[in-house]
Design a protein around this motif. Structure first.
Motif, PDB file in Angstrom:
ATOM      1  N   GLN A   1      53.892  45.026  44.975  1.00  0.00           N
ATOM      2  CA  GLN A   1      52.811  45.914  44.599  1.00  0.00           C
ATOM      3  C   GLN A   1      52.107  45.365  43.272  1.00  0.00           C
ATOM      4  N   MET A   2      52.942  44.754  42.295  1.00  0.00           N
ATOM      5  CA  MET A   2      52.303  44.088  41.206  1.00  0.00           C
ATOM      6  C   MET A   2      51.513  43.087  41.590  1.00  0.00           C
ATOM      7  N   TRP A   3      52.028  42.356  42.524  1.00  0.00           N
ATOM      8  CA  TRP A   3      51.166  40.969  42.920  1.00  0.00           C
ATOM      9  C   TRP A   3      49.878  41.385  43.380  1.00  0.00           C
ATOM     10  N   GLN A   4      49.889  42.368  44.420  1.00  0.00           N
ATOM     11  CA  GLN A   4      48.387  43.119  45.032  1.00  0.00           C
ATOM     12  C   GLN A   4      47.727  43.601  43.757  1.00  0.00           C
ATOM     13  N   ASP A   5      48.256  44.440  42.835  1.00  0.00           N
ATOM     14  CA  ASP A   5      47.518  44.955  41.958  1.00  0.00           C
ATOM     15  C   ASP A   5      46.722  44.095  40.863  1.00  0.00           C
ATOM     16  N   LYS A   6      47.603  43.142  40.509  1.00  0.00           N
ATOM     17  CA  LYS A   6      47.131  41.944  39.674  1.00  0.00           C
ATOM     18  C   LYS A   6      45.866  41.220  40.225  1.00  0.00           C
ATOM     19  N   SER A   7      46.232  40.668  41.620  1.00  0.00           N
ATOM     20  CA  SER A   7      45.252  39.913  42.215  1.00  0.00           C
ATOM     21  C   SER A   7      43.863  40.860  42.417  1.00  0.00           C
ATOM     22  N   ASN A   8      43.959  42.393  42.888  1.00  0.00           N
ATOM     23  CA  ASN A   8      42.758  42.969  42.823  1.00  0.00           C
ATOM     24  C   ASN A   8      42.077  43.166  41.613  1.00  0.00           C
ATOM     25  N   GLU A   9      43.090  43.272  40.472  1.00  0.00           N
ATOM     26  CA  GLU A   9      42.391  43.409  39.130  1.00  0.00           C
ATOM     27  C   GLU A   9      41.494  42.298  38.645  1.00  0.00           C
ATOM     28  N   VAL A  10      41.745  41.046  38.902  1.00  0.00           N
ATOM     29  CA  VAL A  10      41.199  40.202  38.527  1.00  0.00           C
ATOM     30  C   VAL A  10      39.842  39.889  39.434  1.00  0.00           C
ATOM     31  N   VAL A  11      39.816  40.401  40.624  1.00  0.00           N
ATOM     32  CA  VAL A  11      38.620  40.603  41.363  1.00  0.00           C
ATOM     33  C   VAL A  11      37.806  41.577  40.864  1.00  0.00           C
ATOM     34  N   ASN A  12      38.001  42.865  40.638  1.00  0.00           N
ATOM     35  CA  ASN A  12      37.472  43.927  40.259  1.00  0.00           C
ATOM     36  C   ASN A  12      36.885  43.843  39.001  1.00  0.00           C
ATOM     37  N   LYS A  13      37.570  43.369  38.074  1.00  0.00           N
ATOM     38  CA  LYS A  13      37.280  43.218  36.533  1.00  0.00           C
ATOM     39  C   LYS A  13      36.186  41.922  36.375  1.00  0.00           C
ATOM     40  N   TYR A  14      36.404  40.759  37.087  1.00  0.00           N
ATOM     41  CA  TYR A  14      35.852  39.750  36.635  1.00  0.00           C
ATOM     42  C   TYR A  14      34.741  38.964  37.719  1.00  0.00           C
ATOM     43  N   HIS A  15      34.979  39.535  38.998  1.00  0.00           N
ATOM     44  CA  HIS A  15      34.118  39.197  39.834  1.00  0.00           C
ATOM     45  C   HIS A  15      33.953  37.504  40.250  1.00  0.00           C
ATOM     46  N   PRO A  16      34.993  36.830  40.406  1.00  0.00           N
ATOM     47  CA  PRO A  16      34.871  35.364  40.588  1.00  0.00           C
ATOM     48  C   PRO A  16      34.325  35.156  41.974  1.00  0.00           C
ATOM     49  N   ASP A  17      33.653  34.115  41.814  1.00  0.00           N
ATOM     50  CA  ASP A  17      32.783  33.648  43.259  1.00  0.00           C
ATOM     51  C   ASP A  17      33.995  32.713  44.007  1.00  0.00           C
ATOM     52  N   ILE A  18      34.956  32.235  43.420  1.00  0.00           N
ATOM     53  CA  ILE A  18      35.930  31.521  44.091  1.00  0.00           C
ATOM     54  C   ILE A  18      37.449  31.971  43.754  1.00  0.00           C
ATOM     55  N   MET A  19      38.337  32.476  44.545  1.00  0.00           N
ATOM     56  CA  MET A  19      39.728  32.840  44.108  1.00  0.00           C
ATOM     57  C   MET A  19      40.429  31.791  44.921  1.00  0.00           C
ATOM     58  N   TYR A  20      41.112  30.808  43.823  1.00  0.00           N
ATOM     59  CA  TYR A  20      42.057  29.832  44.527  1.00  0.00           C
ATOM     60  C   TYR A  20      43.264  30.135  44.403  1.00  0.00           C
ATOM     61  N   PHE A  21      43.926  30.059  45.452  1.00  0.00           N
ATOM     62  CA  PHE A  21      45.552  30.397  45.797  1.00  0.00           C
ATOM     63  C   PHE A  21      46.590  28.929  45.737  1.00  0.00           C
ATOM     64  N   ASP A  22      47.324  28.782  44.928  1.00  0.00           N
ATOM     65  CA  ASP A  22      48.389  27.444  45.196  1.00  0.00           C
ATOM     66  C   ASP A  22      49.191  28.063  46.005  1.00  0.00           C
ATOM     67  N   ILE A  23      50.124  27.393  46.391  1.00  0.00           N
ATOM     68  CA  ILE A  23      51.163  27.380  47.646  1.00  0.00           C
ATOM     69  C   ILE A  23      51.942  28.854  47.399  1.00  0.00           C
ATOM     70  N   GLY A  24      52.497  29.724  48.433  1.00  0.00           N
ATOM     71  CA  GLY A  24      53.100  30.901  48.420  1.00  0.00           C
ATOM     72  C   GLY A  24      52.392  31.777  49.261  1.00  0.00           C
ATOM     73  N   LEU A  25      51.263  31.769  49.541  1.00  0.00           N
ATOM     74  CA  LEU A  25      50.562  33.109  50.190  1.00  0.00           C
ATOM     75  C   LEU A  25      51.425  33.377  51.401  1.00  0.00           C
TER      76      LEU A  25
END
Length: 391
Positions: free
Chosen positions: A202-226
């Motif tokens: 839940q923390m992973w999801q909340d933090k990930s959404n927080e980056v999107v909702n606050k800063y609106h990046p055009d690219i979200m890059y994910f390293d291994i682990g998805l």
């Protein structure tokens, strides 16, 4: 299933299902035109500045693999793991010379069309002002909202904003031993593995959404682990990101490695390598400016770096094969860039501002490369011009 609603009570175009998010364009034309981006590995690991950006992991290898003597050196310099933990580096991470506008100007002058930094590495320290973890750069260390400041500075220079998240592996990356200082429950949101798995997810999801909702990046890059994140959490994030992009008129991109996302959802990234032939589907690759014995993505003392010629030649090769290149720089803990990195990027910029017509906005030619009769290696790109004839 009831449709999710946006702020204006209109149904959101994307639902948290693979079928729905698969309707999103994974590789919009803007990144195929942009071609070249820059990001940085910068965080708490920049303080010890030894081995590489995985210091968080290697400093704890006290009984098996001790890469480059990292654990032995750690204990000799800072004391045993029972007394000194990775978290004790946070107060030393002051970032006293960090200036988001200087960073963004360096990126722009270097010829980048998209830019940003690591928002959170495997170590569980967030580089933004987060309400979901106290271990963040606004609350500790720099006492700055690094991601927020960079988002503003980069977007103001007409570049697309990039952010990367490497924290899908935070829960499994390091198993904390009971006698370590890290085992104190007050650090569980940083080290991850002490949390209940559902709580951590839940923390992973909340933090990930927080980056999107606050800063609106055009690219979200994910390293291994998805692949370690169950679909309900992953899909909630992806749908939210795509819906936020739609709401703000952004053609957003999510990257993935290996086969961790469907090809119709994200853009495939190749780390430290690239295809050597024209691929039908456009792709991304990322390379570090670091090289040699002290190869690292984050700054380390004594690091060697690639030359401007190395970087330009790689960019030409990548673009000719239908790729986009992301170059990683390595700032020091104080937030400044070593002079040798700035000098190299100045020369990359000179070439791109002079000859960028062969890179920006191009598409692959019928062949990527050939060797001339004189022995020169030649790479090809093409541009399509649309002529409108009036009658």
């Amino acid at each position: 299933m009831a449709s999710a609603l946006t702020a204006n009570s209109q149904p959101s175009p994307y639902q948290p299902t693979w079928e729905s998010v698969g309707n999103h364009n994974p590789v919009p034309e803007w990144i195929r035109d942009a071609k070249f981006g820059i990001y940085c590995h910068w965080g708490v690991y920049s303080v010890p500045a030894y081995d590489n950006e995985q210091y968080y992991y290697y400093m704890h290898q006290d009984s098996s693999y001790d890469k480059m003597g990292t654990w032995r050196r750690q204990e000799a310099l800072y004391g045993p793991l029972s007394k000194f933990g990775y978290h004790d580096f946070i107060p030393m991470f002051k970032a006293e010379k960090f200036d988001a506008n200087e960073w963004a100007q360096l990126f722009k002058e270097s010829g980048a069309r998209f830019a940003g930094t690591v928002a959170e590495h495997h170590d569980g320290f967030s580089m933004w002002d987060s309400k979901y973890t106290p271990f963040n750069a606004k609350n500790m260390g720099p006492k700055r909202d690094v991601i927020g400041e960079l988002a503003t500075a980069i977007k103001s220079r007409d570049m697309k904003f990039f952010a990367s998240l490497h924290h899908p592996t935070n829960y499994t990356y390091l198993k904390v031993k009971p006698h370590w200082a890290a085992a104190d429950p007050k650090f569980k949101k940083m080290y991850g593995s002490q949390m209940k798995h559902e709580e951590w997810l839940q923390m992973w999801q909340d933090k990930s959404n927080e980056v999107v909702n606050k800063y609106h990046p055009d690219i979200m890059y994910f390293d291994i682990g998805l692949d370690q994140i169950p679909d309900p959490y992953k899909l909630n994030y992806i749908a939210n990101y795509f819906n936020e992009g739609h709401k703000h008129n952004q053609e957003v991109i999510i990257t993935y490695k290996n086969k961790e996302l469907p090809t119709n959802v994200g853009m495939l990234d190749h780390e430290s390598r690239n295809p050597d032939k024209i691929e039908p589907t456009p792709w991304l690759c990322d390379y570090a400016i670091g090289t040699g014995y002290h190869y690292s993505w984050g700054y380390v003392k004594g690091m060697q770096i690639k030359t401007a010629k190395d970087i330009i030649h790689k960019l030409i090769e990548v673009v000719s094969n239908n790729g986009q290149m992301l170059l990683n720089l390595s700032p020091m803990a104080d937030g400044s860039f070593p002079q040798d990195q700035k000098d190299v990027m100045a020369n990359v910029g000179v070439w791109l501002w002079s000859y960028g017509e062969s890179i920006y906005g191009t598409r692959p030619y019928s062949i990527a490369t050939e060797t001339t009769a004189q022995g020169y290696r030649v790479y090809y790109t093409k541009k399509i011009k649309l002529y409108i004839r009036s009658f």
